[in-house]
Design an enzyme around this catalytic site. Structure first.
Site, PDB file in Angstrom:
ATOM      1  N   TYR A 154       2.706  -0.921   0.205  1.00 56.38           N
ATOM      2  CA  TYR A 154       2.632  -2.289   0.746  1.00 56.38           C
ATOM      3  C   TYR A 154       2.108  -2.251   2.187  1.00 56.38           C
ATOM      4  O   TYR A 154       1.196  -3.002   2.555  1.00 56.38           O
ATOM      5  CB  TYR A 154       4.024  -2.919   0.687  1.00 56.38           C
ATOM      6  CG  TYR A 154       4.096  -4.360   1.161  1.00 56.38           C
ATOM      7  CD1 TYR A 154       3.642  -5.405   0.359  1.00 56.38           C
ATOM      8  CD2 TYR A 154       4.637  -4.680   2.406  1.00 56.38           C
ATOM      9  CE1 TYR A 154       3.719  -6.724   0.781  1.00 56.38           C
ATOM     10  CE2 TYR A 154       4.717  -5.993   2.848  1.00 56.38           C
ATOM     11  CZ  TYR A 154       4.259  -7.016   2.029  1.00 56.38           C
ATOM     12  OH  TYR A 154       4.340  -8.328   2.452  1.00 56.38           O
ATOM     13  N   SER A 157      -1.553  -1.502   2.341  1.00 56.33           N
ATOM     14  CA  SER A 157      -2.384  -2.646   1.919  1.00 56.33           C
ATOM     15  C   SER A 157      -2.451  -3.696   3.027  1.00 56.33           C
ATOM     16  O   SER A 157      -3.511  -4.268   3.296  1.00 56.33           O
ATOM     17  CB  SER A 157      -1.838  -3.267   0.628  1.00 56.33           C
ATOM     18  OG  SER A 157      -0.610  -3.954   0.855  1.00 56.33           O
ATOM     19  N   LYS A 158      -1.326  -3.943   3.681  1.00 59.65           N
ATOM     20  CA  LYS A 158      -1.288  -4.991   4.715  1.00 59.65           C
ATOM     21  C   LYS A 158      -1.999  -4.536   5.998  1.00 59.65           C
ATOM     22  O   LYS A 158      -2.600  -5.341   6.702  1.00 59.65           O
ATOM     23  CB  LYS A 158       0.157  -5.393   5.010  1.00 59.65           C
ATOM     24  CG  LYS A 158       0.838  -6.111   3.833  1.00 59.65           C
ATOM     25  CD  LYS A 158       0.145  -7.399   3.473  1.00 59.65           C
ATOM     26  CE  LYS A 158       0.859  -8.189   2.392  1.00 59.65           C
ATOM     27  NZ  LYS A 158       0.145  -9.420   2.039  1.00 59.65           N
TER      28      LYS A 158
HETATM   29  N1  LIG Z   1       8.249 -13.284   2.180  1.00 57.01           N
HETATM   30  C1  LIG Z   1       8.093 -12.449   3.213  1.00 57.01           C
HETATM   31  O1  LIG Z   1       9.065 -11.991   3.837  1.00 57.01           O
HETATM   32  C2  LIG Z   1       6.714 -12.035   3.628  1.00 57.01           C
HETATM   33  C3  LIG Z   1       6.561 -11.398   4.875  1.00 57.01           C
HETATM   34  C4  LIG Z   1       5.297 -11.009   5.276  1.00 57.01           C
HETATM   35  C5  LIG Z   1       4.209 -11.229   4.466  1.00 57.01           C
HETATM   36  N2  LIG Z   1       4.381 -11.836   3.261  1.00 57.01           N
HETATM   37  C6  LIG Z   1       3.195 -12.034   2.435  1.00 57.01           C
HETATM   38  O2  LIG Z   1       3.011 -13.417   2.200  1.00 57.01           O
HETATM   39  C7  LIG Z   1       2.389 -13.600   0.931  1.00 57.01           C
HETATM   40  C8  LIG Z   1       3.217 -14.566   0.115  1.00 57.01           C
HETATM   41  O3  LIG Z   1       4.515 -14.036   0.027  1.00 57.01           O
HETATM   42  P1  LIG Z   1       5.701 -14.847  -0.645  1.00 57.01           P
HETATM   43  O4  LIG Z   1       6.929 -14.361  -0.028  1.00 57.01           O
HETATM   44  O5  LIG Z   1       5.376 -16.299  -0.645  1.00 57.01           O
HETATM   45  O6  LIG Z   1       5.607 -14.241  -2.138  1.00 57.01           O
HETATM   46  P2  LIG Z   1       6.054 -14.860  -3.558  1.00 57.01           P
HETATM   47  O7  LIG Z   1       6.202 -13.706  -4.481  1.00 57.01           O
HETATM   48  O8  LIG Z   1       7.208 -15.758  -3.394  1.00 57.01           O
HETATM   49  O9  LIG Z   1       4.786 -15.703  -3.992  1.00 57.01           O
HETATM   50  C9  LIG Z   1       3.547 -15.040  -4.225  1.00 57.01           C
HETATM   51  C10 LIG Z   1       2.616 -15.928  -5.006  1.00 57.01           C
HETATM   52  O10 LIG Z   1       1.425 -15.163  -5.254  1.00 57.01           O
HETATM   53  C11 LIG Z   1       1.139 -15.162  -6.650  1.00 57.01           C
HETATM   54  N3  LIG Z   1       0.490 -13.898  -6.992  1.00 57.01           N
HETATM   55  C12 LIG Z   1       1.043 -12.660  -6.921  1.00 57.01           C
HETATM   56  N4  LIG Z   1       0.164 -11.748  -7.373  1.00 57.01           N
HETATM   57  C13 LIG Z   1      -0.956 -12.423  -7.720  1.00 57.01           C
HETATM   58  C14 LIG Z   1      -2.203 -12.024  -8.248  1.00 57.01           C
HETATM   59  N5  LIG Z   1      -2.456 -10.745  -8.560  1.00 57.01           N
HETATM   60  N6  LIG Z   1      -3.155 -12.968  -8.451  1.00 57.01           N
HETATM   61  C15 LIG Z   1      -2.893 -14.282  -8.199  1.00 57.01           C
HETATM   62  N7  LIG Z   1      -1.718 -14.719  -7.719  1.00 57.01           N
HETATM   63  C16 LIG Z   1      -0.758 -13.795  -7.479  1.00 57.01           C
HETATM   64  C17 LIG Z   1       2.500 -15.328  -7.331  1.00 57.01           C
HETATM   65  O11 LIG Z   1       2.373 -15.806  -8.660  1.00 57.01           O
HETATM   66  C18 LIG Z   1       3.191 -16.309  -6.389  1.00 57.01           C
HETATM   67  O12 LIG Z   1       2.836 -17.642  -6.701  1.00 57.01           O
HETATM   68  C19 LIG Z   1       2.267 -12.211   0.310  1.00 57.01           C
HETATM   69  O13 LIG Z   1       0.980 -11.706   0.553  1.00 57.01           O
HETATM   70  C20 LIG Z   1       3.299 -11.401   1.062  1.00 57.01           C
HETATM   71  O14 LIG Z   1       2.992 -10.037   1.088  1.00 57.01           O
HETATM   72  C21 LIG Z   1       5.602 -12.254   2.826  1.00 57.01           C
END
Ligand SMILES: NC(=O)c1ccc[n+]([C@@H]2O[C@H](COP(=O)([O-])OP(=O)(O)OC[C@H]3O[C@@H](n4cnc5c(N)ncnc54)[C@H](O)[C@@H]3O)[C@@H](O)[C@H]2O)c1
Length: 262
Positions: A154, A157-158
């Site tokens: 992860y 990737s980020k």
């Molecule tokens: N929640 C956190 O603490 C956090 C922190 C930093 C970064 N992020 C990043 O923010 C973004 C959103 O995170 P979140 O917490 O809302 O996640 P989440 O899992 O709640 O939602 C992710 C969404 O992306 C969709 N998705 C996943 N894989 C996919 C794919 N291969 N193709 C199309 N759609 C896809 C899922 O169906 C879902 O609707 C992510 O990139 C995550 O890495 C999240």
């Protein structure tokens, strides 16, 4: 006039959590929103919810890691209106110690989080370049800037997204395209709900986050709107951390804080 009237925003992973809140806020400020998500049920519900609020929204079902699906969805979305703003938000987070990550898990994580963002950005930017305008916003993470146990794939990737963002910025600036990355800290969403208990999250915030709590989707989305707006017209190639102070430095021990004289 609303801030994003006449603008078309394409948001990957927009069916729930942070992506949905970004979509909701853009839509509430007048944008036409296209959601691209692999979860058909969540996508249909999200589209329905936004339309019920009176917003203009289209849904496209597909996987960001599948270049053919991405190209088809971008072409369909452009049929409604040229895409002005791309939010590369879709991501997955599997937690496994480095020594135990399988090749399959590694490739899936990089495939969705990094290669998927590349596919979407390239497809959209080829069109933006011809129009000589556009904004690309990539969802990185605090984990793209420092390490964390169980997150080698992860984190890689980020971190890759940060440099993808900078390189797009310098290569496409002369074509009127800006590109920035946002790095949230911990936000309670579906991505971590099944993995972390509430007790763990409370302890985590207490131990590591200077603001003493995790973030909300409503605190992440406005950063995307600002970076997409004309107010950010001189900002490109940058990385914005939104993490309650976690990356600013080691949180002081509570005993040290008692030394502050008020
Ligand atoms: N929640 C956190 O603490 C956090 C922190 C930093 C970064 N992020 C990043 O923010 C973004 C959103 O995170 P979140 O917490 O809302 O996640 P989440 O899992 O709640 O939602 C992710 C969404 O992306 C969709 N998705 C996943 N894989 C996919 C794919 N291969 N193709 C199309 N759609 C896809 C899922 O169906 C879902 O609707 C992510 O990139 C995550 O890495 C999240």
């Amino acid at each position: 006039m609303k801030r994003f009237a006449q603008k078309h925003v394409f948001i990957t992973g927009g069916a729930m959590s942070i992506g949905f809140e970004i979509a909701r806020q853009f839509a509430s400020e007048g944008a036409l929103v296209s959601l691209y998500d692999r979860d058909r049920k969540a996508l249909d519900e999200a589209v329905e919810k936004l339309r019920t609020s009176g917003y203009a929204v289209n849904g496209f079902c597909g996987d960001v890691a599948d270049q053919t699906q991405v190209d088809a969805a971008v072409a369909s979305a452009e049929g409604a209106a040229p895409i002005d703003i791309l939010v590369n938000n879709a991501g997955i987070c599997l937690v496994t110690p480095f020594l135990n990550i399988s090749a399959e898990e590694w490739h899936r994580t990089i495939g969705v989080n990094l290669t998927g963002a590349f596919y979407v950005a390239q497809s959209v930017c080829r069109r933006m370049a011809k129009r000589k305008r556009g904004v690309v916003l990539n969802m990185s993470s605090k984990n793209g800037l420092d390490g964390e146990f169980g997150h080698a794939h992860y984190n890689a990737s980020k971190a890759g997204l940060v440099l993808l963002t900078k390189t797009i910025a310098i290569e496409l600036a002369h074509l009127g395209i800006r590109s920035n990355a946002v790095c949230p800290g911990y936000v309670r969403t579906a991505i971590n709900l099944a993995v972390d208990s509430d007790a763990f999250v409370a302890e985590f915030a207490e131990r590591y986050i200077p603001l003493n709590r995790v973030g909300t989707v409503g605190e992440i989305a406005p950063v995307f709107l600002f970076l997409a707006s004309d107010e950010a017209s001189f900002i490109t190639g940058q990385t914005f951390v939104v993490d309650g102070g976690q990356l600013a430095g080691q949180k002081p021990w509570p005993e040290l804080l008692t030394q502050i004289k008020l």
